[in-house]
Design a protein around this motif. Structure first.
Motif, PDB file in Angstrom:
ATOM      1  N   MET A   1      45.508 -34.599  -9.462  1.00  9.73           N
ATOM      2  CA  MET A   1      46.311 -35.668 -10.066  1.00  9.73           C
ATOM      3  C   MET A   1      45.815 -35.991 -11.472  1.00  9.73           C
ATOM      4  SD  MET A   1      47.207 -38.295  -6.967  1.00  9.73           S
ATOM      5  CE  MET A   1      45.553 -38.434  -6.312  1.00  9.73           C
TER       6      MET A   1
ATOM      7  N   LYS B   1      51.535 -38.245  -9.914  1.00  7.67           N
ATOM      8  CA  LYS B   1      51.174 -39.115  -8.803  1.00  7.67           C
ATOM      9  C   LYS B   1      51.059 -38.315  -7.511  1.00  7.67           C
ATOM     10  CE  LYS B   1      53.413 -43.034 -10.902  1.00  7.67           C
ATOM     11  NZ  LYS B   1      54.474 -44.030 -10.820  1.00  7.67           N
ATOM     12  N   SER B   2      50.426 -38.928  -6.522  1.00  4.77           N
ATOM     13  CA  SER B   2      50.200 -38.240  -5.253  1.00  4.77           C
ATOM     14  C   SER B   2      51.505 -37.859  -4.566  1.00  4.77           C
ATOM     15  CB  SER B   2      49.339 -39.095  -4.325  1.00  4.77           C
ATOM     16  OG  SER B   2      49.991 -40.304  -4.031  1.00  4.77           O
ATOM     17  N   CYS B   3      52.536 -38.699  -4.686  1.00  2.26           N
ATOM     18  CA  CYS B   3      53.812 -38.370  -4.041  1.00  2.26           C
ATOM     19  C   CYS B   3      54.453 -37.149  -4.707  1.00  2.26           C
ATOM     20  CB  CYS B   3      54.758 -39.558  -4.025  1.00  2.26           C
ATOM     21  SG  CYS B   3      55.184 -40.210  -5.637  1.00  2.26           S
ATOM     22  N   ASP B   4      54.299 -37.006  -6.026  1.00  2.00           N
ATOM     23  CA  ASP B   4      54.827 -35.824  -6.720  1.00  2.00           C
ATOM     24  C   ASP B   4      54.055 -34.580  -6.300  1.00  2.00           C
ATOM     25  OD1 ASP B   4      56.722 -37.296  -8.158  1.00  2.00           O
ATOM     26  OD2 ASP B   4      55.257 -37.776  -9.723  1.00  2.00           O
TER      27      ASP B   4
END
Length: 58
Positions: free
Chosen positions: A17, A23-26
């Motif tokens: 990251m 971001k972590s969701c991406d």
């Protein structure tokens, strides 16, 4: 010795990251889409530096 060299080719989610500035969701979406090469070790994901560099180029 080879294990240390192997660890340099893979980075943790946190480091991934930081280097890609995503971001972590991406990171999770790219992983699911097959855009990132990863390994799961226990509960942690590790990403190959090569696939992260390819992602930054796109």
């Amino acid at each position: 010795m080879s294990n240390n060299k192997e660890n340099k080719l893979w980075v943790s989610s946190k480091d991934a990251m930081k280097t890609t500035k995503i971001k972590s969701c991406d990171l999770m979406h790219y992983r699911i889409q097959g855009k990132l090469e990863f390994e799961k070790r226990g509960n942690a994901y590790f990403y190959s530096k090569k696939s992260l560099n390819n992602l930054k180029k796109d």
